[in-house]
Scaffold this motif. Structure first.
Motif, PDB file in Angstrom:
ATOM      1  N   ASP A 171     -10.203   1.899   1.581  1.00 49.58           N
ATOM      2  CA  ASP A 171     -10.585   3.312   1.553  1.00 49.58           C
ATOM      3  C   ASP A 171     -11.025   3.761   0.166  1.00 49.58           C
ATOM      4  OD1 ASP A 171      -8.166   3.162   0.246  1.00 49.58           O
ATOM      5  OD2 ASP A 171      -7.255   4.880   1.272  1.00 49.58           O
ATOM      6  N   GLY A 172     -11.257   2.785  -0.723  1.00 51.32           N
ATOM      7  CA  GLY A 172     -11.638   3.091  -2.095  1.00 51.32           C
ATOM      8  C   GLY A 172     -10.493   3.012  -3.075  1.00 51.32           C
ATOM      9  N   ASN A 173      -9.265   2.971  -2.570  1.00 52.63           N
ATOM     10  CA  ASN A 173      -8.097   2.856  -3.443  1.00 52.63           C
ATOM     11  C   ASN A 173      -7.798   1.383  -3.726  1.00 52.63           C
ATOM     12  OD1 ASN A 173      -7.737   5.638  -3.491  1.00 52.63           O
ATOM     13  ND2 ASN A 173      -6.408   5.627  -1.683  1.00 52.63           N
ATOM     14  N   THR A 174      -7.299   1.103  -4.932  1.00 46.37           N
ATOM     15  CA  THR A 174      -6.970  -0.262  -5.337  1.00 46.37           C
ATOM     16  C   THR A 174      -5.636  -0.274  -6.074  1.00 46.37           C
ATOM     17  OG1 THR A 174      -8.155  -0.061  -7.439  1.00 46.37           O
ATOM     18  CG2 THR A 174      -9.415  -0.896  -5.553  1.00 46.37           C
ATOM     19  N   SER A 175      -5.105  -1.477  -6.229  1.00 53.61           N
ATOM     20  CA  SER A 175      -3.891  -1.664  -7.011  1.00 53.61           C
ATOM     21  C   SER A 175      -3.939  -3.051  -7.626  1.00 53.61           C
ATOM     22  CB  SER A 175      -2.643  -1.530  -6.133  1.00 53.61           C
ATOM     23  OG  SER A 175      -1.472  -1.848  -6.874  1.00 53.61           O
ATOM     24  N   THR A 176      -3.386  -3.177  -8.839  1.00 58.55           N
ATOM     25  CA  THR A 176      -3.278  -4.487  -9.474  1.00 58.55           C
ATOM     26  C   THR A 176      -1.950  -5.158  -9.150  1.00 58.55           C
ATOM     27  OG1 THR A 176      -2.450  -3.424 -11.489  1.00 58.55           O
ATOM     28  CG2 THR A 176      -4.823  -3.869 -11.369  1.00 58.55           C
ATOM     29  N   SER A 177      -1.125  -4.498  -8.348  1.00 63.22           N
ATOM     30  CA  SER A 177       0.143  -5.079  -7.920  1.00 63.22           C
ATOM     31  C   SER A 177      -0.092  -5.896  -6.654  1.00 63.22           C
ATOM     32  CB  SER A 177       1.163  -3.974  -7.656  1.00 63.22           C
ATOM     33  OG  SER A 177       2.346  -4.508  -7.081  1.00 63.22           O
ATOM     34  N   SER A 178       0.748  -6.899  -6.449  1.00 56.68           N
ATOM     35  CA  SER A 178       0.634  -7.711  -5.230  1.00 56.68           C
ATOM     36  C   SER A 178       1.289  -7.031  -4.035  1.00 56.68           C
ATOM     37  CB  SER A 178       1.254  -9.090  -5.447  1.00 56.68           C
ATOM     38  OG  SER A 178       2.630  -8.965  -5.757  1.00 56.68           O
ATOM     39  N   SER A 179       2.028  -5.964  -4.282  1.00 52.02           N
ATOM     40  CA  SER A 179       2.636  -5.193  -3.195  1.00 52.02           C
ATOM     41  C   SER A 179       2.574  -3.721  -3.574  1.00 52.02           C
ATOM     42  CB  SER A 179       4.084  -5.628  -2.949  1.00 52.02           C
ATOM     43  OG  SER A 179       4.657  -4.908  -1.866  1.00 52.02           O
ATOM     44  N   ALA A 180       1.913  -2.929  -2.746  1.00 54.45           N
ATOM     45  CA  ALA A 180       1.714  -1.518  -3.087  1.00 54.45           C
ATOM     46  C   ALA A 180       1.570  -0.708  -1.805  1.00 54.45           C
ATOM     47  CB  ALA A 180       0.489  -1.345  -3.967  1.00 54.45           C
ATOM     48  N   THR A 181       1.880   0.579  -1.925  1.00 52.56           N
ATOM     49  CA  THR A 181       1.777   1.510  -0.803  1.00 52.56           C
ATOM     50  C   THR A 181       0.530   2.367  -0.964  1.00 52.56           C
ATOM     51  OG1 THR A 181       4.182   1.578  -0.529  1.00 52.56           O
ATOM     52  CG2 THR A 181       2.916   3.379   0.437  1.00 52.56           C
ATOM     53  N   ASN A 182      -0.202   2.471   0.124  1.00 48.57           N
ATOM     54  CA  ASN A 182      -1.401   3.313   0.136  1.00 48.57           C
ATOM     55  C   ASN A 182      -1.327   4.244   1.329  1.00 48.57           C
ATOM     56  OD1 ASN A 182      -4.154   3.970  -0.847  1.00 48.57           O
ATOM     57  ND2 ASN A 182      -4.749   3.237   1.185  1.00 48.57           N
ATOM     58  N   CYS A 183      -1.663   5.512   1.104  1.00 45.91           N
ATOM     59  CA  CYS A 183      -1.656   6.501   2.176  1.00 45.91           C
ATOM     60  C   CYS A 183      -3.100   6.795   2.579  1.00 45.91           C
ATOM     61  CB  CYS A 183      -0.949   7.775   1.735  1.00 45.91           C
ATOM     62  SG  CYS A 183       0.837   7.536   1.491  1.00 45.91           S
ATOM     63  N   TYR A 184      -3.403   6.508   3.843  1.00 46.64           N
ATOM     64  CA  TYR A 184      -4.743   6.713   4.390  1.00 46.64           C
ATOM     65  C   TYR A 184      -4.829   8.125   4.957  1.00 46.64           C
ATOM     66  CZ  TYR A 184      -5.194   1.627   4.084  1.00 46.64           C
ATOM     67  OH  TYR A 184      -5.247   0.335   3.643  1.00 46.64           O
ATOM     68  N   ALA A 185      -5.756   8.903   4.431  1.00 52.16           N
ATOM     69  CA  ALA A 185      -5.873  10.306   4.840  1.00 52.16           C
ATOM     70  C   ALA A 185      -6.787  10.483   6.040  1.00 52.16           C
ATOM     71  CB  ALA A 185      -6.377  11.145   3.673  1.00 52.16           C
ATOM     72  N   LEU A 186      -7.785   9.621   6.180  1.00 47.97           N
ATOM     73  CA  LEU A 186      -8.807   9.813   7.200  1.00 47.97           C
ATOM     74  C   LEU A 186      -8.677   8.785   8.315  1.00 47.97           C
ATOM     75  CD1 LEU A 186     -11.906  10.469   4.901  1.00 47.97           C
ATOM     76  CD2 LEU A 186     -10.425  12.152   6.018  1.00 47.97           C
ATOM     77  N   PRO A 187      -8.960   9.181   9.551  1.00 47.27           N
ATOM     78  CA  PRO A 187      -8.953   8.204  10.647  1.00 47.27           C
ATOM     79  C   PRO A 187     -10.006   7.126  10.414  1.00 47.27           C
ATOM     80  CG  PRO A 187      -8.994  10.465  11.473  1.00 47.27           C
ATOM     81  CD  PRO A 187      -9.267  10.545  10.010  1.00 47.27           C
ATOM     82  N   GLY A 188      -9.724   5.920  10.912  1.00 49.45           N
ATOM     83  CA  GLY A 188     -10.670   4.824  10.789  1.00 49.45           C
ATOM     84  C   GLY A 188      -9.953   3.488  10.789  1.00 49.45           C
ATOM     85  N   THR A 189     -10.754   2.432  10.697  1.00 47.94           N
ATOM     86  CA  THR A 189     -10.236   1.062  10.629  1.00 47.94           C
ATOM     87  C   THR A 189     -10.597   0.503   9.260  1.00 47.94           C
ATOM     88  OG1 THR A 189     -10.493   0.752  13.003  1.00 47.94           O
ATOM     89  CG2 THR A 189     -10.294  -1.232  11.662  1.00 47.94           C
ATOM     90  N   TYR A 190      -9.615  -0.095   8.590  1.00 46.86           N
ATOM     91  CA  TYR A 190      -9.791  -0.466   7.189  1.00 46.86           C
ATOM     92  C   TYR A 190      -9.544  -1.971   6.990  1.00 46.86           C
ATOM     93  CZ  TYR A 190      -9.565   4.574   6.507  1.00 46.86           C
ATOM     94  OH  TYR A 190      -9.797   5.920   6.578  1.00 46.86           O
ATOM     95  N   ASP A 191     -10.480  -2.597   6.253  1.00 52.89           N
ATOM     96  CA  ASP A 191     -10.329  -3.994   5.841  1.00 52.89           C
ATOM     97  C   ASP A 191      -9.591  -4.033   4.512  1.00 52.89           C
ATOM     98  OD1 ASP A 191     -11.944  -4.471   8.031  1.00 52.89           O
ATOM     99  OD2 ASP A 191     -13.773  -4.703   6.834  1.00 52.89           O
ATOM    100  N   VAL A 192      -8.625  -4.938   4.394  1.00 48.55           N
ATOM    101  CA  VAL A 192      -7.829  -5.062   3.168  1.00 48.55           C
ATOM    102  C   VAL A 192      -8.143  -6.406   2.511  1.00 48.55           C
ATOM    103  CG1 VAL A 192      -5.516  -5.052   2.170  1.00 48.55           C
ATOM    104  CG2 VAL A 192      -6.036  -3.596   4.142  1.00 48.55           C
ATOM    105  N   VAL A 193      -8.341  -6.372   1.184  1.00 49.28           N
ATOM    106  CA  VAL A 193      -8.726  -7.567   0.433  1.00 49.28           C
ATOM    107  C   VAL A 193      -7.754  -7.753  -0.732  1.00 49.28           C
ATOM    108  CG1 VAL A 193     -10.559  -8.707  -0.891  1.00 49.28           C
ATOM    109  CG2 VAL A 193     -11.148  -7.163   1.016  1.00 49.28           C
TER     110      VAL A 193
END
Length: 223
Positions: free
Chosen positions: A155-177
């Protein structure tokens, strides 16, 4: 002595003096013939190298001796030349043979290129779907220790941690890399397509019947 031919086998460069004597003891002018003995061929040790699988490694051989017309042969591959660039797929030991344009016995050395595998990365999450806003903790694991990593939530958010929490505000399907770089500089990456699905919240609506205006007679409570 005698007319020859004569065979000589000097171990070092040697000059031979030749003259002819006749029957009455007169000698001809002396002729000098120098037989040059080339030094033995010697190839220098080559420092090994390493590269990530799919990368390249360059090696250079050097040597001396012989007639200075130095020739290098790399095996396997039957490659000629002092410098070679290899595409690395597996750990390989090369034999380098040094020869010259004469019959000087060749010299050899060996050198190894080590193939470093890229990290193998996997992704998981504590939740995979839900209504917005949806907060998911994504965790990446790797077969090698990552000196740097980047987690992309889609969703445009990133983290340099190997484990992190992200809150998705908008409906949709998201690919994680997740991309991991190990201490050898090798890069491993994985993409989980459609890992997180966020649903829109339901919208309530109301209707009533009858749709017309209902008039009540206050004198008739049973209406």
């Amino acid at each position: 002595v005698g007319s020859g031919p004569h065979t000589v086998s000097p171990t070092v460069t040697t000059t031979y003096n030749v003259y002819v004597s006749d029957s009455i003891g007169c000698n001809s002018p002396t002729q000098s013939i120098t037989v040059t003995v080339n030094p033995p061929l010697s190839i220098n040790a080559i420092t090994g190298s390493s590269a990530c699988v799919g990368g390249t490694a360059s090696l250079t051989a050097s040597g001396s001796g012989g007639d200075n017309n130095l020739q290098y042969l790399w095996l396997p591959g039957n490659l000629s030349g002092s410098t070679q660039t290899f595409t690395v797929t597996t750990t390989t030991t090369y034999t380098v043979i040094l020869s010259d344009g004469c019959t000087t016995p060749p010299d050899t050395t060996t050198v190894t290129i080590t193939a470093n595998a890229a990290p193998v990365v996997t992704l998981t999450s504590d939740v995979f779907s839900g209504c917005s806003p949806l907060c998911a903790t994504v965790t990446a694991t790797s077969s090698a220790s990552c000196v740097s990593g980047l987690l992309q939530f889609g969703d445009g958010n990133t983290s340099t941690s190997s484990s992190a929490t992200n809150c998705y505000a908008l409906p949709g399907t998201y690919d994680v890399v997740y991309t991991c770089t190990d201490s050898n500089g090798c890069v491993g990456s994985t993409t989980t397509t459609g890992m997180i699905t966020v649903y829109a919240n339901p919208v309530a609506s109301f209707s009533y019947t009858p749709s017309g205006v209902l008039q009540l007679d206050p004198s008739n409570p049973l209406q």
